[in-house]
Design an enzyme around this catalytic site. Structure first.
Site, PDB file in Angstrom:
ATOM      1  N   TYR A  78       3.097 -29.076  24.816  1.00  0.00           N
ATOM      2  CA  TYR A  78       1.984 -29.809  24.254  1.00  0.00           C
ATOM      3  C   TYR A  78       1.922 -29.951  22.948  1.00  0.00           C
ATOM      4  CZ  TYR A  78       1.283 -29.232  29.292  1.00  0.00           C
ATOM      5  OH  TYR A  78       1.616 -28.938  30.708  1.00  0.00           O
ATOM      6  N   CYS A  79       2.850 -30.546  22.206  1.00  0.00           N
ATOM      7  CA  CYS A  79       2.851 -30.563  20.959  1.00  0.00           C
ATOM      8  C   CYS A  79       3.537 -31.984  20.483  1.00  0.00           C
ATOM      9  CB  CYS A  79       4.047 -29.510  20.292  1.00  0.00           C
ATOM     10  SG  CYS A  79       4.231 -29.640  18.349  1.00  0.00           S
ATOM     11  N   GLN A  80       2.842 -32.312  19.232  1.00  0.00           N
ATOM     12  CA  GLN A  80       3.353 -33.928  18.841  1.00  0.00           C
ATOM     13  C   GLN A  80       4.826 -33.839  18.726  1.00  0.00           C
ATOM     14  OE1 GLN A  80       2.510 -34.830  14.993  1.00  0.00           O
ATOM     15  NE2 GLN A  80       2.097 -32.863  14.253  1.00  0.00           N
ATOM     16  N   THR A  82       7.126 -32.628  20.804  1.00  0.00           N
ATOM     17  CA  THR A  82       7.623 -32.229  21.897  1.00  0.00           C
ATOM     18  C   THR A  82       8.475 -33.488  22.114  1.00  0.00           C
ATOM     19  OG1 THR A  82       5.704 -31.272  22.893  1.00  0.00           O
ATOM     20  CG2 THR A  82       7.257 -32.062  24.627  1.00  0.00           C
TER      21      THR A  82
END
Length: 261
Positions: A78-80, A82
């Site tokens: 859940y990371c930009q 990803t």
């Protein structure tokens, strides 16, 4: 009053200049070179567990990757960043030979962006949840090979790991000791979930380490460096390996000639 106004004016200009210069440095300084002077320890001294190995009985020794160029990467669902997952697959496919491998380590220390407890939860999150990072090939065609669109990595993923702080894995203690951070600033404190904070800590998910074929760290890359931007650096590492093999072959030929002269 006039002097005070002028002083404040120039102070603001200086501060803006500092921010601008720092921003430029952040864009330019996206990787650092690692210290390879000490050859007593290398990547083959470490091991980890497969992401789906819940028994934690059979660690995988990195000795199995001897002779390959490696990319070690910190991941989160859940990371930009990803969205880099599908491009990691493309990067792996770009090098069809067996001389390159990507080793991924999920981590939850940055913004709690990898909450999955088990390997199955993490893999399912990547495979089914992150659909907003996918692109449609056409309106009728389903998501293809993209994170969240039935995405599955074509490279090995290892157990969820702490990379900083009191419980950091020895592998990352070693990597950080050889490679300075390419980024000066840390993210805001609420997003940092470990202690203590050290100057050479990894700054965020999707930082990357490039490992030479003889097991030594070569370069450390900031999170924003995309997988495909790594190709020239990987090619450089492979060229060094080829040069060494060629030199060894030439030396063997000379020894053979000398012995049979």
């Amino acid at each position: 009053m006039y002097k005070l106004t002028v002083t404040i004016f120039f102070y603001l200009i200086i501060q803006q200049t500092k921010v601008y210069v720092h921003g430029e440095n952040q864009l330019v300084n996206l990787f650092t070179s690692c210290d390879q002077s000490n050859s007593n320890e290398n990547i083959y001294d470490f091991s980890s567990y497969d992401i789906q190995d819940e028994t934690k009985i059979n660690p995988i020794s990195f000795e199995k990757y001897r002779g390959k160029v490696l990319l070690i990467i910190i991941t989160a669902t859940y990371c930009q960043y990803t969205r880099q997952y599908p491009y990691l697959n493309q990067l792996k496919a770009h090098y069809r030979s067996n001389n390159f491998e990507i080793l991924a380590f999920p981590c939850n220390q940055f913004g709690l962006q990898e909450p999955g407890v088990t390997g199955e939860e993490i893999l399912n999150g990547i495979r089914f949840v992150r659909r907003e990072f996918c692109d449609f090939v056409s309106e009728k065609q389903k998501f293809v090979d993209l994170a969240g669109g039935n995405y599955m990595s074509n490279f090995p993923m290892f157990e969820k790991s702490d990379v900083n702080g009191y419980d950091e894995r020895p592998l990352f203690t070693y990597l950080k000791s050889r490679c300075p951070s390419p980024v000066d600033e840390f993210h805001p404190w609420p997003n940092i979930t470990y202690r203590p904070i050290r100057s050479n800590d990894l700054r965020w998910n999707f930082e990357k380490f490039l490992i030479s074929p003889n097991g030594f760290p070569m370069k450390r890359f900031a999170s924003k460096v995309t997988p495909m931007e790594l190709i020239p650096h990987i090619d450089e590492a492979m060229a060094r390996s080829t040069d060494k093999v060629s030199l060894a072959h030439q030396l063997n030929e000379l020894l053979f000639v000398e012995e049979n002269f």
